[in-house]
Design a protein around this motif. Sequence first.
Motif, PDB file in Angstrom:
ATOM      1  N   ASN A 104       1.552   8.287  10.483  1.00 39.98           N
ATOM      2  CA  ASN A 104       1.612   9.643  11.032  1.00 39.98           C
ATOM      3  C   ASN A 104       1.728  10.718   9.951  1.00 39.98           C
ATOM      4  OD1 ASN A 104       1.549   8.758  13.789  1.00 39.98           O
ATOM      5  ND2 ASN A 104       3.712   8.200  13.604  1.00 39.98           N
ATOM      6  N   VAL A 105       0.944  10.577   8.898  1.00 42.17           N
ATOM      7  CA  VAL A 105       0.988  11.560   7.802  1.00 42.17           C
ATOM      8  C   VAL A 105      -0.378  12.189   7.554  1.00 42.17           C
ATOM      9  CG1 VAL A 105       2.979  10.530   6.645  1.00 42.17           C
ATOM     10  CG2 VAL A 105       0.656   9.734   6.080  1.00 42.17           C
ATOM     11  N   ALA A 106      -1.285  12.053   8.520  1.00 44.77           N
ATOM     12  CA  ALA A 106      -2.632  12.594   8.336  1.00 44.77           C
ATOM     13  C   ALA A 106      -2.616  14.106   8.168  1.00 44.77           C
ATOM     14  CB  ALA A 106      -3.519  12.203   9.514  1.00 44.77           C
ATOM     15  N   GLU A 107      -1.639  14.777   8.790  1.00 46.53           N
ATOM     16  CA  GLU A 107      -1.543  16.236   8.719  1.00 46.53           C
ATOM     17  C   GLU A 107      -0.478  16.700   7.741  1.00 46.53           C
ATOM     18  OE1 GLU A 107      -3.741  18.145  10.168  1.00 46.53           O
ATOM     19  OE2 GLU A 107      -4.703  16.350  10.986  1.00 46.53           O
ATOM     20  N   LYS A 108       0.087  15.768   6.977  1.00 44.09           N
ATOM     21  CA  LYS A 108       1.129  16.115   6.005  1.00 44.09           C
ATOM     22  C   LYS A 108       0.618  15.872   4.591  1.00 44.09           C
ATOM     23  CE  LYS A 108       4.927  14.686   9.076  1.00 44.09           C
ATOM     24  NZ  LYS A 108       6.088  13.777   9.204  1.00 44.09           N
ATOM     25  N   LYS A 109       1.244  16.525   3.639  1.00 44.67           N
ATOM     26  CA  LYS A 109       0.923  16.252   2.246  1.00 44.67           C
ATOM     27  C   LYS A 109       1.541  14.910   1.854  1.00 44.67           C
ATOM     28  CE  LYS A 109       0.426  20.980   0.536  1.00 44.67           C
ATOM     29  NZ  LYS A 109       0.892  21.982  -0.439  1.00 44.67           N
ATOM     30  N   SER A 110       0.733  14.052   1.246  1.00 45.07           N
ATOM     31  CA  SER A 110       1.216  12.724   0.883  1.00 45.07           C
ATOM     32  C   SER A 110       0.757  12.348  -0.520  1.00 45.07           C
ATOM     33  CB  SER A 110       0.736  11.677   1.897  1.00 45.07           C
ATOM     34  OG  SER A 110      -0.674  11.699   2.018  1.00 45.07           O
ATOM     35  N   LEU A 111       1.570  11.522  -1.167  1.00 45.39           N
ATOM     36  CA  LEU A 111       1.277  11.046  -2.516  1.00 45.39           C
ATOM     37  C   LEU A 111       1.349   9.519  -2.524  1.00 45.39           C
ATOM     38  CD1 LEU A 111       0.909  11.454  -5.621  1.00 45.39           C
ATOM     39  CD2 LEU A 111       3.411  11.561  -5.768  1.00 45.39           C
ATOM     40  N   PHE A 112       0.287   8.877  -3.018  1.00 51.18           N
ATOM     41  CA  PHE A 112       0.244   7.423  -3.112  1.00 51.18           C
ATOM     42  C   PHE A 112       0.274   7.031  -4.585  1.00 51.18           C
ATOM     43  CE2 PHE A 112      -1.200   8.245   1.094  1.00 51.18           C
ATOM     44  CZ  PHE A 112      -0.865   7.122   1.851  1.00 51.18           C
ATOM     45  N   VAL A 113       1.214   6.151  -4.922  1.00 51.23           N
ATOM     46  CA  VAL A 113       1.427   5.769  -6.324  1.00 51.23           C
ATOM     47  C   VAL A 113       0.872   4.369  -6.551  1.00 51.23           C
ATOM     48  CG1 VAL A 113       3.103   5.506  -8.167  1.00 51.23           C
ATOM     49  CG2 VAL A 113       3.516   7.175  -6.344  1.00 51.23           C
ATOM     50  N   LEU A 114      -0.093   4.268  -7.467  1.00 50.00           N
ATOM     51  CA  LEU A 114      -0.759   3.001  -7.749  1.00 50.00           C
ATOM     52  C   LEU A 114      -0.147   2.304  -8.956  1.00 50.00           C
ATOM     53  CD1 LEU A 114      -4.478   4.204  -7.471  1.00 50.00           C
ATOM     54  CD2 LEU A 114      -3.149   3.041  -5.709  1.00 50.00           C
ATOM     55  N   PRO A 115      -0.141   0.957  -8.969  1.00 46.68           N
ATOM     56  CA  PRO A 115       0.343   0.219 -10.147  1.00 46.68           C
ATOM     57  C   PRO A 115      -0.685   0.202 -11.271  1.00 46.68           C
ATOM     58  CG  PRO A 115      -0.319  -1.317  -8.432  1.00 46.68           C
ATOM     59  CD  PRO A 115      -0.428   0.065  -7.845  1.00 46.68           C
ATOM     60  N   GLU A 116      -1.958   0.352 -10.915  1.00 42.94           N
ATOM     61  CA  GLU A 116      -3.036   0.368 -11.899  1.00 42.94           C
ATOM     62  C   GLU A 116      -4.219   1.126 -11.306  1.00 42.94           C
ATOM     63  OE1 GLU A 116      -4.610  -4.075 -10.631  1.00 42.94           O
ATOM     64  OE2 GLU A 116      -3.506  -3.788 -12.500  1.00 42.94           O
ATOM     65  N   THR A 117      -5.180   1.439 -12.135  1.00 44.04           N
ATOM     66  CA  THR A 117      -6.337   2.197 -11.662  1.00 44.04           C
ATOM     67  C   THR A 117      -7.077   1.428 -10.573  1.00 44.04           C
ATOM     68  OG1 THR A 117      -6.606   3.194 -13.852  1.00 44.04           O
ATOM     69  CG2 THR A 117      -8.481   3.316 -12.353  1.00 44.04           C
ATOM     70  N   ASN A 118      -7.333   2.117  -9.459  1.00 39.18           N
ATOM     71  CA  ASN A 118      -8.046   1.508  -8.340  1.00 39.18           C
ATOM     72  C   ASN A 118      -9.121   2.500  -7.886  1.00 39.18           C
ATOM     73  OD1 ASN A 118      -8.856   0.581  -5.716  1.00 39.18           O
ATOM     74  ND2 ASN A 118      -6.984  -0.650  -5.619  1.00 39.18           N
ATOM     75  N   GLU A 119     -10.330   2.293  -8.357  1.00 41.93           N
ATOM     76  CA  GLU A 119     -11.411   3.238  -8.127  1.00 41.93           C
ATOM     77  C   GLU A 119     -11.733   3.394  -6.637  1.00 41.93           C
ATOM     78  OE1 GLU A 119     -14.035   6.013  -9.893  1.00 41.93           O
ATOM     79  OE2 GLU A 119     -12.412   4.818 -10.722  1.00 41.93           O
ATOM     80  N   ASN A 120     -11.711   2.281  -5.899  1.00 41.73           N
ATOM     81  CA  ASN A 120     -12.061   2.354  -4.470  1.00 41.73           C
ATOM     82  C   ASN A 120     -11.048   3.160  -3.671  1.00 41.73           C
ATOM     83  OD1 ASN A 120     -14.357   0.873  -4.876  1.00 41.73           O
ATOM     84  ND2 ASN A 120     -13.484  -1.078  -4.231  1.00 41.73           N
ATOM     85  N   LEU A 121      -9.764   2.977  -3.968  1.00 37.50           N
ATOM     86  CA  LEU A 121      -8.732   3.747  -3.269  1.00 37.50           C
ATOM     87  C   LEU A 121      -8.829   5.226  -3.627  1.00 37.50           C
ATOM     88  CD1 LEU A 121      -5.462   1.584  -3.315  1.00 37.50           C
ATOM     89  CD2 LEU A 121      -6.693   2.433  -1.319  1.00 37.50           C
ATOM     90  N   TYR A 122      -9.068   5.488  -4.895  1.00 40.97           N
ATOM     91  CA  TYR A 122      -9.177   6.882  -5.334  1.00 40.97           C
ATOM     92  C   TYR A 122     -10.359   7.577  -4.663  1.00 40.97           C
ATOM     93  CZ  TYR A 122     -10.350  10.863  -8.258  1.00 40.97           C
ATOM     94  OH  TYR A 122     -10.682  12.115  -8.682  1.00 40.97           O
ATOM     95  N   LEU A 123     -11.515   6.919  -4.657  1.00 44.81           N
ATOM     96  CA  LEU A 123     -12.706   7.521  -4.058  1.00 44.81           C
ATOM     97  C   LEU A 123     -12.565   7.673  -2.546  1.00 44.81           C
ATOM     98  CD1 LEU A 123     -15.527   5.662  -6.057  1.00 44.81           C
ATOM     99  CD2 LEU A 123     -14.755   8.015  -6.343  1.00 44.81           C
ATOM    100  N   SER A 124     -11.839   6.758  -1.921  1.00 46.65           N
ATOM    101  CA  SER A 124     -11.648   6.820  -0.465  1.00 46.65           C
ATOM    102  C   SER A 124     -10.779   7.997  -0.052  1.00 46.65           C
ATOM    103  CB  SER A 124     -11.012   5.520   0.035  1.00 46.65           C
ATOM    104  OG  SER A 124     -11.852   4.418  -0.219  1.00 46.65           O
ATOM    105  N   SER A 125      -9.932   8.458  -0.956  1.00 46.08           N
ATOM    106  CA  SER A 125      -8.995   9.542  -0.623  1.00 46.08           C
ATOM    107  C   SER A 125      -9.411  10.881  -1.201  1.00 46.08           C
ATOM    108  CB  SER A 125      -7.599   9.188  -1.154  1.00 46.08           C
ATOM    109  OG  SER A 125      -7.613   9.134  -2.575  1.00 46.08           O
ATOM    110  N   ARG A 126     -10.472  10.892  -1.986  1.00 52.64           N
ATOM    111  CA  ARG A 126     -10.829  12.095  -2.744  1.00 52.64           C
ATOM    112  C   ARG A 126     -11.162  13.292  -1.854  1.00 52.64           C
ATOM    113  NH1 ARG A 126     -15.563  11.594  -7.118  1.00 52.64           N
ATOM    114  NH2 ARG A 126     -16.665  11.001  -5.210  1.00 52.64           N
ATOM    115  N   ASN A 127     -11.734  13.052  -0.683  1.00 50.33           N
ATOM    116  CA  ASN A 127     -12.130  14.149   0.202  1.00 50.33           C
ATOM    117  C   ASN A 127     -11.007  14.622   1.111  1.00 50.33           C
ATOM    118  OD1 ASN A 127     -14.729  14.222  -0.798  1.00 50.33           O
ATOM    119  ND2 ASN A 127     -15.511  12.764   0.702  1.00 50.33           N
TER     120      ASN A 127
END
Length: 209
Positions: A147-170
Amino acid sequence: MELVVYDKAGNETGRKVNLDESVFGIEPNEHAVYLEVKQYLAAQRQGTHKSKERSEITASTRKLKKQKGSGSARYGDIKSPIFKGGGRVFGPKPRDYGFKLNKAVKRLAKRSMLSRKMKDNSIKVLEDLNLEVPKTKDFVRLLDAFNVAEKKSLFVLPETNENLYLSSRNLQKTKVLKYNEISSYDLANAGEIFFFEGAVKKFQENLKR
């Protein structure tokens, strides 16, 4: 100090992670947070502002009237700051707004923000997630599960994950960063903070150095 680990559907996995109280349970230092946020925002400024001074104006250098005898103030050419179109006195010049901040202060600021978010119950731990292909729809499902689609959220990765980054970029209200890329501004600006399970230990070790 422990937190429950959730899966991508928002359900508890039955596992827990231990959190270091020296990172997530200290008395927040407001001034340290202020300094790091100020440094972050200062670094975002381009500092390219510039106005022309008298010597940089292209115009005639003819003296407009004789020096004495007019009964009014003396002045020289049309480039004088008192005339429209003249040079500006003490105008802005290009500059770098950045300033140095000790690493110990920055670490204290991050610990302070994490401790404040912890008291507000705004921190959750997720099991590590890997997407086969970049897909914003899959990431939106993850946001909806908590239930955070309308809230500001921060996801912390253990290492670079290009797919997760690109999925959230928009997604304008969502930010995905590696554990060592986070500033106090990112922590303060996020309404909810999600640590992937593998990032918790790395993040804590990074703040103890």
